[in-house]
Design a protein around this motif. Structure first.
Motif, mmCIF file in Angstrom:
data_model
loop_
_atom_site.group_PDB
_atom_site.id
_atom_site.type_symbol
_atom_site.label_atom_id
_atom_site.label_comp_id
_atom_site.label_asym_id
_atom_site.label_seq_id
_atom_site.Cartn_x
_atom_site.Cartn_y
_atom_site.Cartn_z
ATOM 1 N N ALA A 41 -12.513 51.890 8.118
ATOM 2 C CA ALA A 41 -12.741 53.257 8.603
ATOM 3 C C ALA A 41 -13.476 53.314 9.934
ATOM 4 O O ALA A 41 -13.663 54.403 10.487
ATOM 5 N N LEU A 42 -13.892 52.162 10.476
ATOM 6 C CA LEU A 42 -14.657 52.159 11.722
ATOM 7 C C LEU A 42 -13.764 51.760 12.891
ATOM 8 O O LEU A 42 -13.167 50.673 12.894
ATOM 9 N N ARG A 84 -18.061 60.094 8.520
ATOM 10 C CA ARG A 84 -17.922 61.462 8.004
ATOM 11 C C ARG A 84 -16.495 61.958 8.207
ATOM 12 O O ARG A 84 -15.871 62.536 7.303
ATOM 13 N N LYS A 85 -15.951 61.688 9.393
ATOM 14 C CA LYS A 85 -14.607 62.162 9.723
ATOM 15 C C LYS A 85 -13.529 61.424 8.930
ATOM 16 O O LYS A 85 -12.588 62.040 8.412
ATOM 17 N N ASN A 86 -13.649 60.119 8.810
ATOM 18 C CA ASN A 86 -12.579 59.312 8.217
ATOM 19 C C ASN A 86 -12.662 59.164 6.705
ATOM 20 O O ASN A 86 -11.648 58.949 6.043
ATOM 21 N N LEU A 87 -13.873 59.256 6.161
ATOM 22 C CA LEU A 87 -14.048 59.079 4.714
ATOM 23 C C LEU A 87 -14.600 60.317 4.016
ATOM 24 O O LEU A 87 -14.597 60.374 2.782
ATOM 25 N N GLY A 88 -15.102 61.267 4.785
ATOM 26 C CA GLY A 88 -15.724 62.438 4.172
ATOM 27 C C GLY A 88 -17.086 62.129 3.587
ATOM 28 O O GLY A 88 -17.547 62.818 2.672
ATOM 29 N N VAL A 89 -17.762 61.114 4.124
ATOM 30 C CA VAL A 89 -19.059 60.667 3.614
ATOM 31 C C VAL A 89 -20.172 61.160 4.538
ATOM 32 O O VAL A 89 -20.113 60.962 5.748
ATOM 33 N N ASP A 139 -7.931 51.506 10.257
ATOM 34 C CA ASP A 139 -6.895 52.108 9.414
ATOM 35 C C ASP A 139 -7.545 53.066 8.422
ATOM 36 O O ASP A 139 -7.792 52.716 7.262
ATOM 37 N N PRO A 140 -7.847 54.299 8.850
ATOM 38 C CA PRO A 140 -8.523 55.265 7.965
ATOM 39 C C PRO A 140 -7.743 55.557 6.687
ATOM 40 O O PRO A 140 -8.345 55.769 5.630
ATOM 41 N N GLU A 141 -6.415 55.549 6.776
ATOM 42 C CA GLU A 141 -5.608 55.817 5.571
ATOM 43 C C GLU A 141 -5.801 54.716 4.536
ATOM 44 O O GLU A 141 -5.959 54.979 3.342
ATOM 45 N N LYS A 142 -5.804 53.455 4.997
ATOM 46 C CA LYS A 142 -6.063 52.333 4.096
ATOM 47 C C LYS A 142 -7.466 52.434 3.510
ATOM 48 O O LYS A 142 -7.676 52.135 2.313
ATOM 49 N N ALA A 143 -8.409 52.863 4.320
ATOM 50 C CA ALA A 143 -9.784 53.011 3.843
ATOM 51 C C ALA A 143 -9.862 54.021 2.708
ATOM 52 O O ALA A 143 -10.506 53.772 1.671
ATOM 53 N N ARG A 144 -9.205 55.157 2.884
ATOM 54 C CA ARG A 144 -9.242 56.188 1.832
ATOM 55 C C ARG A 144 -8.521 55.707 0.570
ATOM 56 O O ARG A 144 -8.937 56.030 -0.553
ATOM 57 N N VAL A 173 -15.088 49.470 -1.752
ATOM 58 C CA VAL A 173 -15.835 50.423 -0.928
ATOM 59 C C VAL A 173 -16.270 49.743 0.371
ATOM 60 O O VAL A 173 -16.148 50.314 1.464
ATOM 61 N N ARG A 174 -16.752 48.522 0.256
ATOM 62 C CA ARG A 174 -17.188 47.805 1.456
ATOM 63 C C ARG A 174 -16.006 47.552 2.395
ATOM 64 O O ARG A 174 -16.129 47.683 3.630
ATOM 65 N N GLN A 175 -14.867 47.193 1.830
ATOM 66 C CA GLN A 175 -13.676 46.998 2.659
ATOM 67 C C GLN A 175 -13.252 48.318 3.305
ATOM 68 O O GLN A 175 -12.843 48.342 4.478
ATOM 69 N N ALA A 176 -13.371 49.414 2.569
ATOM 70 C CA ALA A 176 -13.012 50.731 3.109
ATOM 71 C C ALA A 176 -13.868 51.058 4.339
ATOM 72 O O ALA A 176 -13.357 51.588 5.343
#
Length: 564
Positions: A345-346, A429-434, A384-389, A338-341
């Protein structure tokens, strides 16, 4: 500051080059350093209009020839033993002093100690004190005063949260901190002007630690006298004395005529204004003599056709790092994936270039450029938002819908959060839906809660500024399992082994290589999302001579004079 030395790197040590840079010890508050002093939420207000000649209602500004007028921040403390932020440290280094200090080149040089010897095994330091040093009231300073000051800082009754960090290498200091002994056995008075300090192992950075305010000398009669709180009238040894402190209004320092060092201060007084409107407008109305430039004004000040451009000084970068910190014991950040994600994602380039208008330098790692051990080849997490998800899906939480509520704690004035904070929240919010809740609090409360590990996620506008130019000040102080400044509660035994090896390694190159490996390991474990290193921009009136903006907090006002 102790620093981050916590810099209110949300915006700290307003009148210093840093800040923000923490703590000294460094915690620093960035928005504060940028001079939106009373209302940090206005740090990104629309650009100030060109002021008219009509004076706006502001505090009466001193205009004597030898008076310097600066913006200032409200210090959480003026007690050297309690200093954990850059705002406090900026005043304290002018009022007090210690055995050694940092010069403008950030070299450790003699201060009250005119010389010293180190034993062959590197553990015993014998300091020879100057005999012409006096407290502000004229009382001579002796080795007994230093022993008292160190033992007071290590007394549990004092409540210092930084004494362990900056004095813990001294034999007996931790026993004193734990209430097991009445004295620090490693501090011994040989005679009135000779002090011996024994440390637990040879450490290349020990002298640098003594430049931090926790090791400064204080007057026992002042501290324990009938006039409390004693910090309302401190009897220090620094180049300036505290003349006046009106809470929320101004702080006035006056020249110490008994100052022993060189150069002697040329300024009669320095006035720090804690309120009174926009510092930039006050500067343009000839009411302030130097100000840091904020986001609202940076573009017009950088314009070569603007007259203000000729008064601009740029410090790129300070020895500071702004970051997002995670409490690694608090869900969902108890999972490294999660921390790596959150790192992937930033979009840091967008934060730096668009939101911060290039006033920060992108951070790939933890150490700032200019710090010994800095690795210019280090590559951090790419965007890399895809890698984050993907990492979220691989984590024990599987999906963000299984996350608990996430609260981001930041220093602030209670209004709208800084644009950098809202941009980060929106990006996640945009990249992870958080969805992330923003919690703002005043600076002193932020520092207390940070030390108490009450935060789940924190930082962005608050970071760490170097106390001294050594990677130990970042990597060991902030990430060793047992460090009291380990605010993420990160703990990796393998990292600790390397940090402990670096503490006693006497070969400089080998020591730096250990720190580079440690930095890589910490980044892999991701207790931080490093974002940027502060680049400071200051405007200074042409008649202000000798004003310097070093990348860390040092006593600097003694170099300044006014020549109208």
């Amino acid at each position: 500051m102790g620093k981050d030395k916590w810099l209110w790197i949300a915006i700290a040590a307003v009148f210093l080059s840093c800040l923000l840079l923490t703590c000294f010890g460094g915690v620093a508050y960035w928005g504060y350093r940028r001079l939106e002093l009373a209302r940090p939420e206005e740090a990104e207000r629309p650009a100030a209009p060109v002021p008219t000649l009509e004076p706006t209602p502001t505090p009466e500004v001193a205009r004597r020839e030898a008076v310097l007028n600066l913006p200032g921040g409200e210090p959480p403390t003026l007690d050297p033993a309690l200093t954990q932020d850059a705002t406090s440290a900026g005043y304290i280094v002018e009022i007090f002093s210690g055995l050694v200090t940092l010069n403008p080149d950030l070299e450790v040089v003699p201060d009250i100690a005119e010389s010293w010897e180190v034993s062959e095994d590197g553990t015993v330091y014998t300091f020879h004190l100057r005999k012409d040093v006096k407290f502000h009231d004229g009382k001579p300073v002796t080795a007994h005063d230093f022993k008292y000051s160190i033992e007071r800082a290590c007394d549990p009754a004092t409540g210092s949260v930084v004494a362990d960090t900056y004095l813990g290498d001294i034999v007996g200091a931790r026993d004193k901190l734990r209430g097991l002994t009445d004295e620090v056995s490693g501090v011994r008075v040989i005679d009135d002007y000779t002090l011996e300090i024994t440390i637990d192992a040879p450490k290349a950075y020990f002298l640098a630690k003594l430049t931090y305010p926790t090791a400064f000398v204080v007057d026992r009669e002042n501290v324990e006298g009938p006039h409390q709180p004693w910090t309302d009238h401190p009897n220090g040894t620094g180049p300036f004395k505290l003349k006046e402190y009106r809470l929320g209004e101004r702080i006035v320092l006056e020249r110490n005529e008994l100052y022993y060092g060189e150069p002697k201060p040329a300024l009669e007084e320095v006035h720090f204004y804690l309120a009174g409107g926009s510092p930039m407008i006050m500067y343009e109305n000839e009411e302030l003599d130097a100000v840091p430039v904020g986001l609202a004004d940076i573009e017009r000040v950088l314009d070569p056709t603007n007259p203000l451009n000729k008064e601009l000084t740029m410090v790129v970068p300070t020895l500071s790092t702004f970051y997002i910190g995670f409490n690694v014991n608090e869900p969902p950040f108890d999972d490294v994936k999660v921390r790596q994600a959150f790192n992937y994602a930033l979009d840091k380039d967008k934060i730096i270039n668009v939101v911060m208008k290039k006033m920060w330098v992108k951070a790939e790692g933890i150490l700032p450029p200019g710090m010994p051990g800095y690795n210019p080849e280090l590559k951090g997490y790419p965007y890399d938002p895809e890698k984050a998800r993907q990492l979220i899906a691989e984590s024990k939480y599987k999906d963000v819908s299984n996350f608990p509520e996430i609260v981001l704690s930041v220093p602030g004035g209670g209004g709208a959060a800084a644009r950098s904070v809202t941009a980060v929240v929106e990006m996640y919010r945009k990249n992870l839906g958080v969805d992330i809740t923003i919690e703002q609090m005043e600076w002193a409360t932020y520092l207390d809660d940070l030390k108490a590990h009450r935060f789940q996620m924190f930082g962005i506008t608050a970071g760490w500024i170097a106390d001294y130019p050594d990677p130990q000040d970042f990597l060991d102080i902030l990430f060793h399992c047992e460090s009291r400044d380990n605010n993420t509660e990160y703990c990796n035994p393998e990292v600790d082994k390397l940090l402990e090896k670096a503490r006693v390694e006497q070969d400089h190159d080998k020591r730096m290589e250990i720190y580079r490996r440690v930095e890589e390991m910490i980044l892999e474990d991701a207790p931080w999302v490093p974002i940027g290193h502060d680049a400071e921009f200051w405007l200074t009136k042409p008649y202000v001579k000798g004003m310097i903006y070093p990348p860390a907090i040092i006593p600097k006002l003694k170099y300044v004079s006014i020549s109208r």
